[in-house]
Design a protein around this motif. Structure first.
Motif, mmCIF file in Angstrom:
data_model
loop_
_atom_site.group_PDB
_atom_site.id
_atom_site.type_symbol
_atom_site.label_atom_id
_atom_site.label_comp_id
_atom_site.label_asym_id
_atom_site.label_seq_id
_atom_site.Cartn_x
_atom_site.Cartn_y
_atom_site.Cartn_z
ATOM 1 N N ARG A 92 -34.818 11.983 117.529
ATOM 2 C CA ARG A 92 -33.575 11.498 116.925
ATOM 3 C C ARG A 92 -33.014 10.281 117.643
ATOM 4 O O ARG A 92 -32.051 9.666 117.182
ATOM 5 C CB ARG A 92 -32.522 12.613 116.923
ATOM 6 N N GLY A 93 -33.533 9.980 118.826
ATOM 7 C CA GLY A 93 -33.082 8.792 119.541
ATOM 8 C C GLY A 93 -31.889 9.049 120.433
ATOM 9 O O GLY A 93 -31.379 8.142 121.076
ATOM 10 N N ASP A 94 -31.401 10.297 120.450
ATOM 11 C CA ASP A 94 -30.252 10.601 121.304
ATOM 12 C C ASP A 94 -30.637 11.653 122.342
ATOM 13 O O ASP A 94 -29.803 12.405 122.812
ATOM 14 C CB ASP A 94 -29.080 11.088 120.444
ATOM 15 N N GLY A 95 -31.925 11.714 122.636
ATOM 16 C CA GLY A 95 -32.377 12.679 123.630
ATOM 17 C C GLY A 95 -32.714 14.027 123.020
ATOM 18 O O GLY A 95 -33.078 14.954 123.721
#
Ligand SMILES: [Cu+2]
Length: 158
Positions: A92-95
């Motif tokens: 998701r790109g947020d960890g």
């Protein structure tokens, strides 16, 4: 799908993937046990995680496409689930890792596509009853070329 979006922190997935790579020799041996059919599609090694009534679970398996051409999964169903989808895991790109319906349900010709924890899987939603270890789940996969294939997946803990 909001019911289940268990987002898996990336570091856990990375830890998981490193375990996989440590076992890659074993995995290759296991994959080598599968012989591609002369034509059409065979499904091997299916299993399902336990699940709760009205909950969700995942089925993992190997799709062996023996034909020369890529085949496309066009329908999925299971008598035990209100809704069955092919899912992919993504960053998701947020960890966090999420999952969503697979955008490209393609299975390359003369190849094996493995569905495994942390990757591609068949998501069973709206389970009509609980799934416990020792139970079996039927999943029907319909491919554009190979037609319908019915698979029985034993339920076991990962
Ligand atoms: Cu899923």
């Amino acid at each position: 799908m909001n019911l289940f979006h268990l987002y898996i922190p990336s570091f856990l997935l990375i830890a998981f993937l490193s375990v996989i790579s440590c076992n890659s020799e074993q995995n290759q041996t296991r994959t080598a046990e599968y012989v591609l059919p002369d034509d059409g599609i065979a499904v091997e090694g299916a299993w399902a995680r336990p699940g709760r009534e009205n909950g969700v679970t995942a089925v993992y398996l190997n799709v062996l496409n023996g034909s020369a051409e890529t085949d496309t999964l066009i329908a999925l169903s299971s008598p035990i689930a209100g809704l069955t989808e092919l899912h992919e895991t993504f960053d998701r790109g947020d960890g966090m890792m999420g999952m969503r319906e697979a955008e490209e349900p393609y299975f390359p010709g003369r190849g094996i596509t493995s569905m495994e924890p942390g990757g591609l899987h068949i998501m069973l939603m709206q389970l009509k009853n609980a799934l416990l270890e020792g139970d079996e789940v039927i999943v029907n996969l319909t491919f554009a070329n190979a037609g319908e294939i019915s698979v029985t997946a034993p339920v076991r803990s990962p």
